[in-house]
Design a protein around this motif. Structure first.
Motif, mmCIF file in Angstrom:
data_model
loop_
_atom_site.group_PDB
_atom_site.id
_atom_site.type_symbol
_atom_site.label_atom_id
_atom_site.label_comp_id
_atom_site.label_asym_id
_atom_site.label_seq_id
_atom_site.Cartn_x
_atom_site.Cartn_y
_atom_site.Cartn_z
ATOM 1 N N LEU A 1 0.858 -1.176 0.000
ATOM 2 C CA LEU A 1 0.000 0.000 0.000
ATOM 3 C C LEU A 1 0.894 1.225 0.000
ATOM 4 O O LEU A 1 1.865 1.297 0.766
ATOM 5 N N GLU A 2 0.583 2.180 -0.865
ATOM 6 C CA GLU A 2 1.319 3.437 -0.914
ATOM 7 C C GLU A 2 0.314 4.581 -1.051
ATOM 8 O O GLU A 2 -0.490 4.602 -1.982
ATOM 9 N N GLY A 3 0.346 5.493 -0.082
ATOM 10 C CA GLY A 3 -0.533 6.653 -0.123
ATOM 11 C C GLY A 3 0.287 7.932 -0.064
ATOM 12 O O GLY A 3 1.317 7.985 0.626
ATOM 13 N N ARG A 4 -0.152 8.952 -0.768
ATOM 14 C CA ARG A 4 0.552 10.230 -0.801
ATOM 15 C C ARG A 4 -0.447 11.378 -0.725
ATOM 16 O O ARG A 4 -1.512 11.323 -1.333
ATOM 17 N N GLU A 5 -0.050 12.398 0.045
ATOM 18 C CA GLU A 5 -0.819 13.652 0.137
ATOM 19 C C GLU A 5 -2.298 13.400 0.441
ATOM 20 O O GLU A 5 -3.173 14.017 -0.149
ATOM 21 N N ILE A 6 -2.554 12.513 1.370
ATOM 22 C CA ILE A 6 -3.928 12.146 1.716
ATOM 23 C C ILE A 6 -4.451 13.087 2.792
ATOM 24 O O ILE A 6 -3.727 13.469 3.711
ATOM 25 N N GLU A 7 -5.693 13.443 2.674
ATOM 26 C CA GLU A 7 -6.414 14.121 3.739
ATOM 27 C C GLU A 7 -7.761 13.431 3.861
ATOM 28 O O GLU A 7 -8.519 13.354 2.897
ATOM 29 N N ALA A 8 -8.011 12.866 5.043
ATOM 30 C CA ALA A 8 -9.257 12.155 5.291
ATOM 31 C C ALA A 8 -9.934 12.765 6.504
ATOM 32 O O ALA A 8 -9.353 12.796 7.590
ATOM 33 N N PHE A 9 -11.125 13.283 6.318
ATOM 34 C CA PHE A 9 -11.903 13.896 7.393
ATOM 35 C C PHE A 9 -11.106 15.008 8.083
ATOM 36 O O PHE A 9 -11.204 15.200 9.290
ATOM 37 N N THR B 1 2.456 10.666 3.903
ATOM 38 C CA THR B 1 2.795 9.389 3.270
ATOM 39 C C THR B 1 2.293 8.238 4.121
ATOM 40 O O THR B 1 2.256 8.323 5.342
ATOM 41 N N ALA B 2 1.921 7.167 3.448
ATOM 42 C CA ALA B 2 1.538 5.914 4.108
ATOM 43 C C ALA B 2 2.110 4.785 3.266
ATOM 44 O O ALA B 2 1.844 4.710 2.066
ATOM 45 N N ASP B 3 2.929 3.942 3.885
ATOM 46 C CA ASP B 3 3.544 2.823 3.183
ATOM 47 C C ASP B 3 3.431 1.568 4.040
ATOM 48 O O ASP B 3 3.821 1.579 5.213
ATOM 49 N N ILE B 4 2.911 0.509 3.449
ATOM 50 C CA ILE B 4 2.793 -0.773 4.130
ATOM 51 C C ILE B 4 3.238 -1.844 3.145
ATOM 52 O O ILE B 4 2.784 -1.869 2.000
ATOM 53 N N LYS B 5 4.130 -2.723 3.605
ATOM 54 C CA LYS B 5 4.596 -3.838 2.782
ATOM 55 C C LYS B 5 4.507 -5.120 3.602
ATOM 56 O O LYS B 5 5.039 -5.180 4.702
ATOM 57 N N VAL B 6 3.830 -6.129 3.038
ATOM 58 C CA VAL B 6 3.653 -7.410 3.717
ATOM 59 C C VAL B 6 3.981 -8.522 2.715
ATOM 60 O O VAL B 6 3.528 -8.485 1.580
ATOM 61 N N ILE B 7 4.762 -9.490 3.160
ATOM 62 C CA ILE B 7 5.061 -10.677 2.357
ATOM 63 C C ILE B 7 4.590 -11.886 3.165
ATOM 64 O O ILE B 7 4.875 -11.987 4.358
ATOM 65 N N ILE B 8 3.865 -12.793 2.507
ATOM 66 C CA ILE B 8 3.323 -13.981 3.174
ATOM 67 C C ILE B 8 3.921 -15.220 2.526
ATOM 68 O O ILE B 8 3.884 -15.371 1.304
#
Length: 186
Positions: free
Chosen positions: A62-70, A76-83
């Protein structure tokens, strides 16, 4: 990709393969016109998973940039998962609100007969006023202060048996199996 089993009973044992990608260069496009919801920024999510013989393998980014929520900004938001074989490695979890507020973490999760975890989480919110927009109402109090949390831990908990496992343990019939007739109505 999922093929329904020919026997109609072994659906839980059937292999599953999936890939997904979400590219949202303008999150405001998901807001209903005229609503009070505030949402903007860019988001991209990519993932894949294979379920075969009770084992999950795959990845999720997941990669998010310049987000404004409510009203709350997320630069920035970065999440990396390997299963791999029911072992999830969270190699990166980073959320940066601004230069004063961030969240970082990593960890491992393994599931099977037990749910085992190991991880760390570092939260540094030196200006809680950034979350002021989440408080509703005209009489909302002013939000301020700071919050710092560092957690590191590990543990294991027994898992609830899946429906398939319970069926095997208790002798419950498979889905679609004929049940013995009960006494005929009189």
């Amino acid at each position: 990709e999922y093929l329904l089993p020919a026997d109609g009973n072994s659906w839980a044992d059937q292999p599953l393969q999936t890939k997904f990608s979400v590219v949202a260069p303008n999150l405001s496009a998901f807001v209903v016109p005229g609503s009070e919801t505030k949402l903007q920024g860019k988001l991209q999510i990519n993932g894949q998973a294979i379920l075969r013989n009770g084992l999950v393998n795959g990845s999720f980014d997941l990669e998010g940039r310049e987000i404004e929520a409510f009203g709350v900004p997320v630069e920035t938001a970065d999440i990396k998962v390997i299963i791999s074989d029911n072992h999830a490695q969270i190699s990166s979890l980073q959320i940066l609100h601004n230069n004063k507020n961030h969240l970082e973490g990593s960890g491992k999760i393994q599931w099977g007969d037990t749910l085992a975890y190991q991880g760390s989480l570092d939260i540094a919110l030196t200006d809680l006023a950034i979350f002021q927009p989440l408080l509703a109402g005209p009489d909302r109090p002013a939000l301020g202060g700071a919050l710092t949390v560092f957690w590191k831990g590990e543990g294991a908990e027994p898992c609830e048996p899946s429906l398939r496992d319970r069926r095997r343990q208790t002798g419950l019939p498979k889905a679609g199996a004929k049940r013995p007739n009960s006494a005929a109505p009189q």
